[in-house]
Design an enzyme around this catalytic site. Structure first.
Site, PDB file in Angstrom:
ATOM      1  N   LYS A  16       0.950  -1.123  -0.019  1.00  0.00           N
ATOM      2  CA  LYS A  16       0.082   0.033   0.066  1.00  0.00           C
ATOM      3  C   LYS A  16       0.743   1.152   0.082  1.00  0.00           C
ATOM      4  O   LYS A  16       0.346   2.407  -0.448  1.00  0.00           O
ATOM      5  CB  LYS A  16      -0.902   0.015   1.254  1.00  0.00           C
TER       6      LYS A  16
ATOM      7  N   SER B  24      -8.605  -0.334   6.845  1.00  0.00           N
ATOM      8  CA  SER B  24      -8.553  -1.388   8.043  1.00  0.00           C
ATOM      9  C   SER B  24      -7.272  -1.331   8.551  1.00  0.00           C
ATOM     10  O   SER B  24      -7.039  -1.894   9.563  1.00  0.00           O
ATOM     11  CB  SER B  24      -9.082  -2.602   7.645  1.00  0.00           C
TER      12      SER B  24
ATOM     13  N   GLU C 287      -9.735 -13.871  -3.433  1.00  0.00           N
ATOM     14  CA  GLU C 287     -10.561 -13.402  -2.162  1.00  0.00           C
ATOM     15  C   GLU C 287     -10.620 -14.245  -1.072  1.00  0.00           C
ATOM     16  O   GLU C 287     -10.660 -15.436  -1.497  1.00  0.00           O
ATOM     17  CB  GLU C 287     -11.954 -12.809  -2.595  1.00  0.00           C
TER      18      GLU C 287
ATOM     19  N   GLY D   1     -15.877 -13.415   1.693  1.00  0.00           N
ATOM     20  CA  GLY D   1     -16.201 -12.021   0.990  1.00  0.00           C
ATOM     21  C   GLY D   1     -15.971 -12.153  -0.366  1.00  0.00           C
ATOM     22  O   GLY D   1     -14.802 -11.682  -0.984  1.00  0.00           O
TER      23      GLY D   1
ATOM     24  N   ASP E 209     -17.359 -10.897  -3.053  1.00  0.00           N
ATOM     25  CA  ASP E 209     -18.166  -9.829  -3.702  1.00  0.00           C
ATOM     26  C   ASP E 209     -17.608  -9.940  -5.280  1.00  0.00           C
ATOM     27  O   ASP E 209     -18.491  -9.575  -6.019  1.00  0.00           O
ATOM     28  CB  ASP E 209     -18.040  -8.675  -3.167  1.00  0.00           C
TER      29      ASP E 209
ATOM     30  N   SER F 135       1.002  -9.574  -0.200  1.00  0.00           N
ATOM     31  CA  SER F 135       0.778  -8.123  -0.127  1.00  0.00           C
ATOM     32  C   SER F 135       1.171  -7.386   1.108  1.00  0.00           C
ATOM     33  O   SER F 135       1.521  -6.174   1.039  1.00  0.00           O
ATOM     34  CB  SER F 135      -0.919  -7.940  -0.304  1.00  0.00           C
TER      35      SER F 135
END
Length: 319
Positions: A55, A80, A206, A210, A212, A305
């Protein structure tokens, strides 16, 4: 309304901006895993990036692109944990005031680190409050610039630099597995992959609870789910953004899911065999590859990640 979608040129430009400040993270392999899976697995280790996660790339790139007036007024972000730390550290390095909205049940280590970088932290209840609404109120009231965790061209371009580096180091990958929450990382990685290794299959992964994005691709439109419960705290988004949905839908090979039990198995593998701390979200791609079994001699890339997990949580999960 047309979307301002980033492209590979934006990823290349982001890489140039990030070169003096971001770590070029290592690409590591495991002989035992390669033998077990009958293939070659190359781990791009963003757990060794600044703030312990990919990130930082998107956060710093986005803040660097702000006008002087925006920098002076300050920024707000919601996250988060890893995007929170990325914006907080980037703001500190660039001398920009930062306010971060974090769920009160975020990992203690991520809350502490974000405050440690000098950002103002506002906690909220993710089950009853809307973090985007809280952020918008600050934008309207205080004139802050919102730096969203994934739905932003400069954030996506920055995240894509991780894949750009991987394909520079290992150009002949046949498959690439990328953790998937809101889709910023996967979107950026897809831009790099399609330009640098167009025949490489790219999979988003995913948490099973979750799913989606998987549902969204199947239905052809964005599906919003209830707040998911998973140990993969960095991928607990309820829906993709229009920007990430459009990029993923147009380029991804498929979206896969893995259960929490297999994330724990991957965490244990990294700790025992590769001597690395990897957070549950960071294990999504690895767990999907391990689930696949026989790689039939293929060369596979996996993006780790991040590595930000509370020591107490790590011990409890591995026990």
């Amino acid at each position: 309304m047309s979307l301002e979608l980033p492209d590979f040129a934006d990823v290349v430009a982001a890489a140039e901006r990030l070169a003096p400040v971001a770590h070029r993270t290592p690409v590591l392999t495991s002989t035992s895993l390669n033998e077990r899976l009958n293939g070659e697995v190359y781990f791009k280790c963003e757990n060794f990036q600044r703030i312990g996660a990919f990130k930082f790339r998107g956060g710093f790139n986005a803040l660097l692109r702000l006008s002087e007036q925006q920098k002076k007024a300050g920024v707000v972000a919601f996250s988060s944990g890893n995007h929170a730390q990325a914006v907080a550290l980037s703001a500190k390095l660039l001398g920009i005031p930062a306010t971060i909205i974090m769920n009160s049940d975020a990992p203690v280590a991520k809350l502490a680190a974000t405050r440690g970088y000098g950002a103002k932290v506002i906690e909220y209840d993710r089950l009853t409050q809307d973090r985007a609404q809280i952020a918008q109120e600050l934008v309207d009231r205080e004139g802050l610039t919102l730096i969203p965790p994934f739905a932003h061209p400069d954030v996506i371009a920055g995240q894509g630099t991780a894949a750009l580096e991987l394909f520079q180091d290992v150009p002949d990958l046949q498959q690439f597995y990328v953790p998937l929450g809101g889709g910023g990382l996967l979107s950026g990685c897809l831009l790099a992959a399609k330009a640098m290794a167009p025949h490489c299959e790219v999979f988003g992964v995913e948490p099973q609870a979750g799913d989606d994005a998987q549902q969204s691709l199947r239905s052809g439109e964005i599906v919003k789910i209830a707040p998911p419960a998973s140990i993969a705290d960095g991928a607990l988004t309820q829906a993709l953004a229009p920007m990430t949905f459009e990029l993923i839908r147009s380029m991804v090979t498929s979206v896969l899911t893995v259960p929490d039990t297999e994330l724990v198995q991957a965490m244990r593998f990294f700790a025992e065999r590769m001597k690395m701390v990897v957070e549950p979200t960071g294990c999504l791609g690895a767990a999907a590859v391990m689930r696949q079994g026989d790689l039939q001699g293929r060369k596979v890339g996996v993006l780790i990640s991040g590595g930000n997990v509370d020591v107490s949580t790590l011990g409890r999960l591995l026990a």
